[in-house]
Design a protein around this motif. Structure first.
Motif, PDB file in Angstrom:
ATOM      1  N   ILE A   8       3.033  22.936  12.941  1.00 40.92           N
ATOM      2  CA  ILE A   8       4.292  23.683  12.990  1.00 40.92           C
ATOM      3  C   ILE A   8       5.453  22.759  12.643  1.00 40.92           C
ATOM      4  CG2 ILE A   8       5.877  24.900  14.521  1.00 40.92           C
ATOM      5  CD1 ILE A   8       3.348  25.935  15.991  1.00 40.92           C
ATOM      6  N   LEU A   9       5.455  21.575  13.210  1.00 42.95           N
ATOM      7  CA  LEU A   9       6.497  20.603  12.916  1.00 42.95           C
ATOM      8  C   LEU A   9       6.470  20.215  11.442  1.00 42.95           C
ATOM      9  CD1 LEU A   9       8.720  18.761  14.068  1.00 42.95           C
ATOM     10  CD2 LEU A   9       6.944  17.078  14.480  1.00 42.95           C
ATOM     11  N   ALA A  40       3.711  15.091   8.177  1.00 44.57           N
ATOM     12  CA  ALA A  40       3.896  15.017   9.627  1.00 44.57           C
ATOM     13  C   ALA A  40       2.680  14.384  10.290  1.00 44.57           C
ATOM     14  CB  ALA A  40       4.155  16.399  10.198  1.00 44.57           C
ATOM     15  N   LEU A  41       1.503  14.760   9.839  1.00 42.34           N
ATOM     16  CA  LEU A  41       0.286  14.143  10.383  1.00 42.34           C
ATOM     17  C   LEU A  41       0.224  12.655  10.040  1.00 42.34           C
ATOM     18  CD1 LEU A  41      -2.268  16.986   9.618  1.00 42.34           C
ATOM     19  CD2 LEU A  41      -1.379  16.319  11.853  1.00 42.34           C
ATOM     20  N   TRP A  65      10.647  14.263  15.553  1.00 45.16           N
ATOM     21  CA  TRP A  65      11.192  14.878  14.339  1.00 45.16           C
ATOM     22  C   TRP A  65      11.435  13.842  13.256  1.00 45.16           C
ATOM     23  CZ3 TRP A  65      11.659  19.872  13.007  1.00 45.16           C
ATOM     24  CH2 TRP A  65      11.391  20.805  13.997  1.00 45.16           C
ATOM     25  N   ILE A  66      11.970  12.697  13.632  1.00 46.63           N
ATOM     26  CA  ILE A  66      12.213  11.649  12.649  1.00 46.63           C
ATOM     27  C   ILE A  66      10.895  11.162  12.058  1.00 46.63           C
ATOM     28  CG2 ILE A  66      13.028   9.268  12.377  1.00 46.63           C
ATOM     29  CD1 ILE A  66      15.256   9.997  14.384  1.00 46.63           C
ATOM     30  N   THR A  67       9.890  11.003  12.901  1.00 46.95           N
ATOM     31  CA  THR A  67       8.570  10.583  12.441  1.00 46.95           C
ATOM     32  C   THR A  67       7.995  11.579  11.443  1.00 46.95           C
ATOM     33  OG1 THR A  67       8.137   9.453  14.528  1.00 46.95           O
ATOM     34  CG2 THR A  67       6.225  10.055  13.205  1.00 46.95           C
ATOM     35  N   ALA A  68       8.086  12.857  11.757  1.00 53.04           N
ATOM     36  CA  ALA A  68       7.542  13.891  10.874  1.00 53.04           C
ATOM     37  C   ALA A  68       8.302  13.947   9.558  1.00 53.04           C
ATOM     38  CB  ALA A  68       7.583  15.241  11.573  1.00 53.04           C
ATOM     39  N   ILE A  69       9.614  13.852   9.609  1.00 49.61           N
ATOM     40  CA  ILE A  69      10.406  13.934   8.378  1.00 49.61           C
ATOM     41  C   ILE A  69      10.187  12.713   7.497  1.00 49.61           C
ATOM     42  CG2 ILE A  69      12.770  13.995   7.471  1.00 49.61           C
ATOM     43  CD1 ILE A  69      13.455  15.765   9.933  1.00 49.61           C
ATOM     44  N   VAL A  70      10.112  11.529   8.095  1.00 45.90           N
ATOM     45  CA  VAL A  70       9.843  10.324   7.308  1.00 45.90           C
ATOM     46  C   VAL A  70       8.452  10.394   6.679  1.00 45.90           C
ATOM     47  CG1 VAL A  70       9.459   7.820   7.472  1.00 45.90           C
ATOM     48  CG2 VAL A  70      11.474   8.850   8.522  1.00 45.90           C
TER      49      VAL A  70
END
Length: 87
Positions: A8-9, A40-41, A65-70
């Motif tokens: 989802i993220l 994201a994974l 969120w930052i981890t997923a976007i990066v």
């Protein structure tokens, strides 16, 4: 956070990464969403390797969120490089 949370993220992070990344990457909105999930994974995996398993705590945590976007930006960049070579 479980795999469903990352999916989802990733859907949301893919759309954000597409808005942030300049240029035209190949693929439509479905490809963007799939790349966001993969990113994201990947971001979660790299974060757990670099910072330890407790670095990503929950869905509404800013670090998550930052981890997923990066991660989505990294995958989108690689995708842009691959599709640019084919075109």
């Amino acid at each position: 956070m479980g795999i469903i949370g990352w999916i989802i993220l990733g859907l949301i992070a893919g759309a954000i990464a597409k808005a942030i990344m300049p240029g035209r990457q190949g693929g439509g909105w479905i490809a963007t969403l799939v790349l966001g999930v993969v990113g994201a994974l990947l971001g979660g995996f790299l974060s757990s390797l670099i910072f330890g398993s407790s670095s990503v705590t929950g869905f509404f945590h800013l670090g998550t969120w930052i981890t997923a976007i990066v991660g989505a930006l990294i995958v989108l960049f690689i995708w842009g490089m691959v599709t640019r070579r084919r075109a």
